[in-house]
Design a protein around this motif. Sequence first.
Motif, PDB file in Angstrom:
ATOM      1  N   ALA A  10      26.732  48.603  40.070  1.00 44.26           N
ATOM      2  CA  ALA A  10      26.307  47.849  38.884  1.00 44.26           C
ATOM      3  C   ALA A  10      26.241  46.349  39.132  1.00 44.26           C
ATOM      4  CB  ALA A  10      27.270  48.136  37.728  1.00 44.26           C
ATOM      5  N   ASP A  11      27.218  45.810  39.859  1.00 44.11           N
ATOM      6  CA  ASP A  11      27.359  44.358  39.960  1.00 44.11           C
ATOM      7  C   ASP A  11      27.299  43.816  41.373  1.00 44.11           C
ATOM      8  OD1 ASP A  11      27.799  44.351  37.181  1.00 44.11           O
ATOM      9  OD2 ASP A  11      29.946  44.688  37.457  1.00 44.11           O
ATOM     10  N   GLY A  12      27.096  44.681  42.377  1.00 42.17           N
ATOM     11  CA  GLY A  12      27.103  44.208  43.753  1.00 42.17           C
ATOM     12  C   GLY A  12      28.510  43.933  44.242  1.00 42.17           C
ATOM     13  N   LEU A  13      28.640  43.581  45.509  1.00 42.11           N
ATOM     14  CA  LEU A  13      29.967  43.339  46.069  1.00 42.11           C
ATOM     15  C   LEU A  13      30.620  42.093  45.487  1.00 42.11           C
ATOM     16  CD1 LEU A  13      29.713  44.269  49.854  1.00 42.11           C
ATOM     17  CD2 LEU A  13      30.415  45.662  47.898  1.00 42.11           C
ATOM     18  N   GLU A  14      29.800  41.133  45.021  1.00 40.44           N
ATOM     19  CA  GLU A  14      30.396  39.930  44.428  1.00 40.44           C
ATOM     20  C   GLU A  14      31.124  40.249  43.125  1.00 40.44           C
ATOM     21  OE1 GLU A  14      26.103  40.003  42.936  1.00 40.44           O
ATOM     22  OE2 GLU A  14      27.172  40.396  44.817  1.00 40.44           O
ATOM     23  N   GLY A  15      30.792  41.389  42.529  1.00 44.74           N
ATOM     24  CA  GLY A  15      31.462  41.797  41.291  1.00 44.74           C
ATOM     25  C   GLY A  15      32.586  42.782  41.516  1.00 44.74           C
ATOM     26  N   LEU A  16      32.947  43.015  42.783  1.00 45.98           N
ATOM     27  CA  LEU A  16      33.980  44.005  43.101  1.00 45.98           C
ATOM     28  C   LEU A  16      35.283  43.309  43.475  1.00 45.98           C
ATOM     29  CD1 LEU A  16      34.716  47.025  43.717  1.00 45.98           C
ATOM     30  CD2 LEU A  16      34.091  46.517  46.089  1.00 45.98           C
ATOM     31  N   SER A  17      36.349  43.686  42.818  1.00 42.12           N
ATOM     32  CA  SER A  17      37.683  43.196  43.164  1.00 42.12           C
ATOM     33  C   SER A  17      38.686  44.286  42.820  1.00 42.12           C
ATOM     34  CB  SER A  17      38.021  41.917  42.403  1.00 42.12           C
ATOM     35  OG  SER A  17      38.151  42.184  41.015  1.00 42.12           O
ATOM     36  N   MET A  18      39.855  44.192  43.414  1.00 42.95           N
ATOM     37  CA  MET A  18      40.897  45.166  43.107  1.00 42.95           C
ATOM     38  C   MET A  18      41.262  45.089  41.626  1.00 42.95           C
ATOM     39  SD  MET A  18      41.478  46.725  46.002  1.00 42.95           S
ATOM     40  CE  MET A  18      43.129  47.434  46.072  1.00 42.95           C
ATOM     41  N   ARG A  19      41.254  43.893  41.067  1.00 44.57           N
ATOM     42  CA  ARG A  19      41.586  43.730  39.653  1.00 44.57           C
ATOM     43  C   ARG A  19      40.577  44.443  38.758  1.00 44.57           C
ATOM     44  NH1 ARG A  19      39.664  40.597  35.826  1.00 44.57           N
ATOM     45  NH2 ARG A  19      38.408  39.381  37.302  1.00 44.57           N
ATOM     46  N   LYS A  20      39.289  44.280  39.075  1.00 46.38           N
ATOM     47  CA  LYS A  20      38.263  44.912  38.241  1.00 46.38           C
ATOM     48  C   LYS A  20      38.295  46.435  38.360  1.00 46.38           C
ATOM     49  CE  LYS A  20      34.989  41.075  37.979  1.00 46.38           C
ATOM     50  NZ  LYS A  20      33.606  40.611  38.252  1.00 46.38           N
ATOM     51  N   VAL A  21      38.594  46.934  39.557  1.00 46.20           N
ATOM     52  CA  VAL A  21      38.719  48.385  39.720  1.00 46.20           C
ATOM     53  C   VAL A  21      39.880  48.898  38.883  1.00 46.20           C
ATOM     54  CG1 VAL A  21      39.185  50.252  41.347  1.00 46.20           C
ATOM     55  CG2 VAL A  21      37.683  48.365  42.020  1.00 46.20           C
ATOM     56  N   ALA A  22      41.004  48.178  38.934  1.00 41.23           N
ATOM     57  CA  ALA A  22      42.180  48.582  38.156  1.00 41.23           C
ATOM     58  C   ALA A  22      41.869  48.581  36.662  1.00 41.23           C
ATOM     59  CB  ALA A  22      43.343  47.649  38.465  1.00 41.23           C
ATOM     60  N   GLU A  23      41.181  47.553  36.192  1.00 44.45           N
ATOM     61  CA  GLU A  23      40.823  47.482  34.775  1.00 44.45           C
ATOM     62  C   GLU A  23      39.927  48.643  34.379  1.00 44.45           C
ATOM     63  OE1 GLU A  23      39.048  43.674  34.333  1.00 44.45           O
ATOM     64  OE2 GLU A  23      40.955  42.580  34.248  1.00 44.45           O
ATOM     65  N   ARG A  24      39.009  48.991  35.240  1.00 39.15           N
ATOM     66  CA  ARG A  24      38.093  50.099  34.940  1.00 39.15           C
ATOM     67  C   ARG A  24      38.850  51.412  34.792  1.00 39.15           C
ATOM     68  NH1 ARG A  24      32.564  50.136  35.668  1.00 39.15           N
ATOM     69  NH2 ARG A  24      31.547  52.170  35.730  1.00 39.15           N
ATOM     70  N   LEU A  25      39.911  51.552  35.576  1.00 39.07           N
ATOM     71  CA  LEU A  25      40.691  52.791  35.558  1.00 39.07           C
ATOM     72  C   LEU A  25      41.826  52.761  34.545  1.00 39.07           C
ATOM     73  CD1 LEU A  25      40.881  53.385  39.412  1.00 39.07           C
ATOM     74  CD2 LEU A  25      39.608  54.772  37.769  1.00 39.07           C
ATOM     75  N   GLY A  26      42.126  51.575  34.000  1.00 37.79           N
ATOM     76  CA  GLY A  26      43.214  51.462  33.037  1.00 37.79           C
ATOM     77  C   GLY A  26      44.583  51.382  33.667  1.00 37.79           C
ATOM     78  N   PHE A  27      44.670  50.844  34.869  1.00 46.82           N
ATOM     79  CA  PHE A  27      45.944  50.687  35.562  1.00 46.82           C
ATOM     80  C   PHE A  27      46.129  49.223  35.950  1.00 46.82           C
ATOM     81  CE2 PHE A  27      45.090  55.161  36.047  1.00 46.82           C
ATOM     82  CZ  PHE A  27      46.350  55.764  36.031  1.00 46.82           C
ATOM     83  N   THR A  28      47.330  48.892  36.397  1.00 45.82           N
ATOM     84  CA  THR A  28      47.588  47.544  36.883  1.00 45.82           C
ATOM     85  C   THR A  28      47.034  47.396  38.295  1.00 45.82           C
ATOM     86  OG1 THR A  28      49.733  48.116  37.885  1.00 45.82           O
ATOM     87  CG2 THR A  28      49.722  47.452  35.548  1.00 45.82           C
ATOM     88  N   THR A  29      46.739  46.151  38.660  1.00 47.77           N
ATOM     89  CA  THR A  29      46.213  45.903  39.996  1.00 47.77           C
ATOM     90  C   THR A  29      47.193  46.352  41.069  1.00 47.77           C
ATOM     91  OG1 THR A  29      44.982  43.999  39.156  1.00 47.77           O
ATOM     92  CG2 THR A  29      45.270  44.141  41.540  1.00 47.77           C
ATOM     93  N   MET A  30      48.480  46.073  40.863  1.00 47.42           N
ATOM     94  CA  MET A  30      49.481  46.421  41.871  1.00 47.42           C
ATOM     95  C   MET A  30      49.557  47.922  42.111  1.00 47.42           C
ATOM     96  SD  MET A  30      50.553  43.724  43.169  1.00 47.42           S
ATOM     97  CE  MET A  30      51.795  44.535  44.181  1.00 47.42           C
ATOM     98  N   SER A  31      49.238  48.723  41.098  1.00 50.06           N
ATOM     99  CA  SER A  31      49.311  50.180  41.272  1.00 50.06           C
ATOM    100  C   SER A  31      48.270  50.679  42.277  1.00 50.06           C
ATOM    101  CB  SER A  31      49.130  50.887  39.927  1.00 50.06           C
ATOM    102  OG  SER A  31      47.827  50.648  39.399  1.00 50.06           O
ATOM    103  N   LEU A  32      47.154  49.952  42.415  1.00 55.99           N
ATOM    104  CA  LEU A  32      46.122  50.351  43.382  1.00 55.99           C
ATOM    105  C   LEU A  32      46.617  50.207  44.809  1.00 55.99           C
ATOM    106  CD1 LEU A  32      44.290  50.211  40.844  1.00 55.99           C
ATOM    107  CD2 LEU A  32      42.525  49.193  42.301  1.00 55.99           C
ATOM    108  N   TYR A  33      47.469  49.206  45.039  1.00 59.33           N
ATOM    109  CA  TYR A  33      47.910  48.935  46.407  1.00 59.33           C
ATOM    110  C   TYR A  33      48.842  50.018  46.945  1.00 59.33           C
ATOM    111  CZ  TYR A  33      45.777  44.338  46.065  1.00 59.33           C
ATOM    112  OH  TYR A  33      44.874  43.311  45.936  1.00 59.33           O
TER     113      TYR A  33
END
Length: 294
Positions: free
Chosen positions: A43-66
């Motif tokens: 949807a947004d290209g790699l410039e729109g990709l971050s661990m924080r945004k992935v976490a928000e999309r899934l409804g979890f905290t960023t630290m939980s992804l790590y």
Amino acid sequence: MAGGGAGDPDDGVELLWQEGDGEPRPGLSLGRIVRAAVELADADGLEGLSMRKVAERLGFTTMSLYRHVPGRDHLLDLMRDAVIGLPGTIPPEGAVAEPAGEAGGEAGGWRARLEACAREGWELRKRHPWVAEVRGTRRVPGPNAVAHYEYMLSAVSGTGLAPAEMIAVVGLVARFVDSEAVRLAEVARTERLSGVSEEEWWGARDTLYARLDRYPTLTYLWEAGGYDEPEDPFEFGLRRVLDGIEVLVQERDETRDESCRICGAPVERAASGRPRAYCSRACQQRAYRKRRSG
């Protein structure tokens, strides 16, 4: 553009080559993280990709992804291998192309198979333009990427090319697809960020065009309509790349050594398929024992 090399490469190997998690229960998993990241990048290209945004999309905290993936760079490798392995993209496990023989232009010949692989890769990059931006000479490949590489190598295995030439030919085709995909990704990214299409932007460059009449060849091509209906870059380039490989294959076929690798006796040329390397079953077995003994 995402370059490779960040993080521990051995960690990347373990992540890419581990067995599927199967997602036995609801909650966060590596598979869910990768799928969400792919959706964001589409949807947004790699410039729109971050661990924080992935976490928000899934409804979890960023630290939980790590707990599942060390960082963005490893995530990019997982994403790339995931989209390569989507249904209709990856060859069946263990699949190899039938020996190419000499009929490069025939259906099922080496040329048809390499062309099909190139077109498949091109369509993949049109669906997921960000794949072209995941680049670098030290990116660890996953099982899906290696399966594709194996299939392409097997497509030219019966052409008479030397081993190093087989690798070079497959690399040449792959790099051509990548280079065209990079251009496609750059156009899409610029249009997305500027809100102006490529055609509109170049169409407004009258101040540049007014200065080009001093160049006679360029002026002739312009007036002759050369820019009105240009060749499709991918189609034109792919044909020329395959034409060049075909010349090499023909040259190697004309000079192919038809002697036994063990005893040097003449080897009868196979009517089709892989070239014969041994004059008899006995020599083939001697070669096998020699390899086993080191």
